[in-house]
Design an enzyme around this catalytic site. Structure first.
Site, short mmCIF file in Angstrom:
data_model
loop_
_atom_site.label_atom_id
_atom_site.label_comp_id
_atom_site.label_asym_id
_atom_site.label_seq_id
_atom_site.Cartn_x
_atom_site.Cartn_y
_atom_site.Cartn_z
N CYS A 135 0.78 -1.21 0.10
CA CYS A 135 0.06 0.04 -0.03
C CYS A 135 0.74 1.30 -0.11
O CYS A 135 0.48 2.34 -0.47
CB CYS A 135 -0.98 -0.07 1.28
N HIS A 283 -3.36 6.86 2.54
CA HIS A 283 -3.77 5.58 2.30
C HIS A 283 -5.10 5.10 2.86
O HIS A 283 -5.27 5.32 4.03
CB HIS A 283 -2.78 4.44 2.65
N ASN A 313 -10.41 -0.40 0.14
CA ASN A 313 -8.59 -0.48 0.15
C ASN A 313 -8.21 -0.87 -1.07
O ASN A 313 -8.38 -2.17 -1.42
CB ASN A 313 -8.04 -1.17 1.39
O1 UT7 Z 1 -3.84 -1.47 3.89
C1 UT7 Z 1 -3.20 -1.99 5.11
C2 UT7 Z 1 -3.75 -3.19 5.32
N1 UT7 Z 1 -4.79 -3.13 6.05
C3 UT7 Z 1 -5.61 -2.67 7.03
O2 UT7 Z 1 -4.95 -1.87 7.51
C4 UT7 Z 1 -6.43 -3.22 7.94
C5 UT7 Z 1 -6.39 -3.29 9.26
N2 UT7 Z 1 -7.22 -3.73 10.10
C6 UT7 Z 1 -8.55 -3.48 10.12
O3 UT7 Z 1 -8.98 -2.71 9.38
C7 UT7 Z 1 -9.31 -4.13 10.86
O4 UT7 Z 1 -8.77 -5.27 11.92
C8 UT7 Z 1 -10.56 -5.51 10.44
C9 UT7 Z 1 -11.60 -4.28 9.51
C10 UT7 Z 1 -9.76 -6.08 9.44
C11 UT7 Z 1 -11.34 -6.01 11.41
O5 UT7 Z 1 -11.69 -5.14 12.26
P1 UT7 Z 1 -11.78 -5.43 13.83
O6 UT7 Z 1 -12.63 -4.43 14.54
O7 UT7 Z 1 -10.21 -5.51 14.28
O8 UT7 Z 1 -12.54 -6.75 14.18
P2 UT7 Z 1 -11.86 -8.08 14.95
O9 UT7 Z 1 -10.68 -8.67 14.09
O10 UT7 Z 1 -11.31 -7.68 16.22
O11 UT7 Z 1 -13.20 -9.16 15.11
C12 UT7 Z 1 -13.93 -8.55 15.85
C13 UT7 Z 1 -15.23 -9.60 15.52
C14 UT7 Z 1 -14.86 -11.13 15.65
O12 UT7 Z 1 -15.77 -11.82 16.21
P3 UT7 Z 1 -15.85 -12.35 17.92
O13 UT7 Z 1 -14.44 -13.36 17.92
O14 UT7 Z 1 -15.72 -11.03 18.32
O15 UT7 Z 1 -16.81 -12.82 17.93
C15 UT7 Z 1 -14.60 -11.49 14.16
O16 UT7 Z 1 -14.73 -12.76 13.85
O17 UT7 Z 1 -15.76 -9.51 14.35
C16 UT7 Z 1 -15.74 -10.78 13.49
N3 UT7 Z 1 -15.37 -10.22 12.08
C17 UT7 Z 1 -16.53 -10.08 11.34
N4 UT7 Z 1 -17.85 -9.77 11.65
C18 UT7 Z 1 -18.98 -9.78 10.52
C19 UT7 Z 1 -14.64 -10.20 11.34
N5 UT7 Z 1 -14.89 -9.88 10.10
C20 UT7 Z 1 -16.24 -9.70 10.10
C21 UT7 Z 1 -17.02 -9.30 9.02
N6 UT7 Z 1 -18.43 -9.41 9.56
N7 UT7 Z 1 -16.50 -9.26 8.04
#
Ligand code: UT7
Length: 356
Positions: A135, A283, A313
């Site tokens: 990125c 970004h 993204n």
């Molecule tokens: O370009 C550079 C590369 N990427 C980034 O900068 C991405 C950086 N990371 C993020 O943007 C975030 O970490 C994500 C958007 C990927 C995830 O958001 P989060 O708030 O960190 O969620 P999490 O991984 O802590 O998951 C929270 C919950 C989990 O469920 P439990 O374990 O609490 O029951 C996940 O399984 O949300 C669940 N979950 C979802 N639920 C619905 C994860 N993805 C999804 C989804 N829809 N798509």
């Protein structure tokens, strides 16, 4: 914005350059973008994986993204963005000295996609190479291009960010597939008659020890040694090779810290205050990451550009997409201070502070 230098080149790619005492101005002479036609909504994704428009919107800010279709490739997107940028800059393809294509989704390892794009627009025999900094690639490219032009040896350089990540995500993995989209954006970086225009501060960094926070493995031998390939429920491995693997929370925390540190580093290096910046173009990784940085520096909403809601993204394409929209909409005026910044796989991160 300042236009490209009008006098005849005194130094081409093989020339002698300008006398060292004479500062060379650099400008962004034109921009262009290319998007696939197919728009994919959060509701579309929710038909395949267990997610919802509400979750994606709240956690990322994304509403739609674009996916490439059929026989189109990253080369098509990159070429179309470059042609649009050349038109905008009123620069002929034959006037380009170099084409830098930032991408982690090239068509092949060899030849570079950049070389074929250069040939297709008629830029031969301009130099051409792909730049792999995920990125951060476009901002790395801006820094390289501006420095090469400052050297006096180059006059016009195309910097393109183009990605087709929809071909490299596991569409059954809701942790990653919701984030990414396809696009290309290009900028023509040119010598300017005005020596006050150009880059005031630039930085390029990496932390390769964090490589497995975000990676795209080709075979199982490339997985981290302590990872069990049969366990696909943990972050960092979704079970499908040739797709992006991500520790979402780790990358998130890293990105929040680095985004703030990068802005501070640019301000410290130049003695500027946040209010001196006309625009910050980050970004587009996650709206929450960008909002945290905006709040930390007390930037008004319209001073940190966000379009992740429409495109998701798009990795190396996200900064040039923003840049193009800001120029088109008159958000950038001649003499403005504009800060570009990006963080990506590697991990890599980069800033480029311009007086445009
Ligand atoms: O370009 C550079 C590369 N990427 C980034 O900068 C991405 C950086 N990371 C993020 O943007 C975030 O970490 C994500 C958007 C990927 C995830 O958001 P989060 O708030 O960190 O969620 P999490 O991984 O802590 O998951 C929270 C919950 C989990 O469920 P439990 O374990 O609490 O029951 C996940 O399984 O949300 C669940 N979950 C979802 N639920 C619905 C994860 N993805 C999804 C989804 N829809 N798509």
């Amino acid at each position: 914005m300042a236009g490209p230098g009008s006098e005849q080149p005194d130094a081409g790619t093989s020339g002698k350059g300008l006398p060292s005492a004479q500062r060379v101005g650099v400008c962004i002479a034109g921009t262009g973008v290319a998007l696939p036609e197919r728009k994919v909504t959060n509701d579309d994704l929710a038909q395949r994986v267990d997610t919802s428009d509400a979750w994606i919107t709240k956690r990322t800010g994304i509403k739609t993204r674009y996916y490439i279709d059929g026989d189109s490739t990253v080369r098509d997107l990159a070429r179309d963005a470059l042609l649009a940028a050349l038109t905008d800059a009123q620069v002929e393809a034959s006037e380009l000295d170099l084409v830098i294509l930032a991408t982690i989704t090239p068509e092949m390892a060899c030849p570079s996609t950049a070389a074929r794009v250069a040939a297709e627009v008629g830029a031969n025999p301009a130099g051409a190479f792909d730049l792999a900094a995920a990125c951060s690639g476009f901002v790395y490219g801006l820094n390289l291009a501006s420095s090469l032009i400052e050297s006096g040896r180059y006059r016009n350089i195309a910097v393109i960010g183009a990605e087709t990540l929809s071909n490299h995500v596991n569409h059954d993995d809701r942790r990653t597939c919701i984030l990414f989209g396809d696009a290309a954006g290009a900028a023509i970086v040119s010598r300017s008659d005005d020596p006050t225009h150009g880059v005031l501060h630039q930085a390029m960094h990496s932390a390769g020890q964090l490589w497995d926070a975000l990676f795209l493995p080709r075979d199982l031998s490339q997985l981290p040694a302590d990872l069990d390939p049969n366990v696909t429920t943990e972050p960092g491995w979704n079970g499908q090779l040739d797709t992006l693997q991500m520790h979402g929370q780790e990358v998130f925390k890293f990105a929040v810290i680095q985004t703030c540190d990068m802005i501070q580093e640019a301000l410290d290096a130049t003695g500027l205050q946040p209010e001196d910046l006309a625009l910050v173009i980050p970004h587009q990784s996650n709206q929450r990451i960008m909002a945290t940085a905006r709040d930390r520096f007390g930037l008004p909403k319209d001073k940190l550009y966000i379009n992740i809601d429409r495109f998701g993204n798009t990795s190396a394409a996200s900064v040039p997409l923003c840049l193009h929209e800001c120029r088109r909409d008159g958000r950038i005026k001649a003499g403005d201070l504009v800060l570009f910044l990006a963080i990506g796989g590697g991990m890599t991160w980069s800033t480029s502070l311009w007086r445009v």
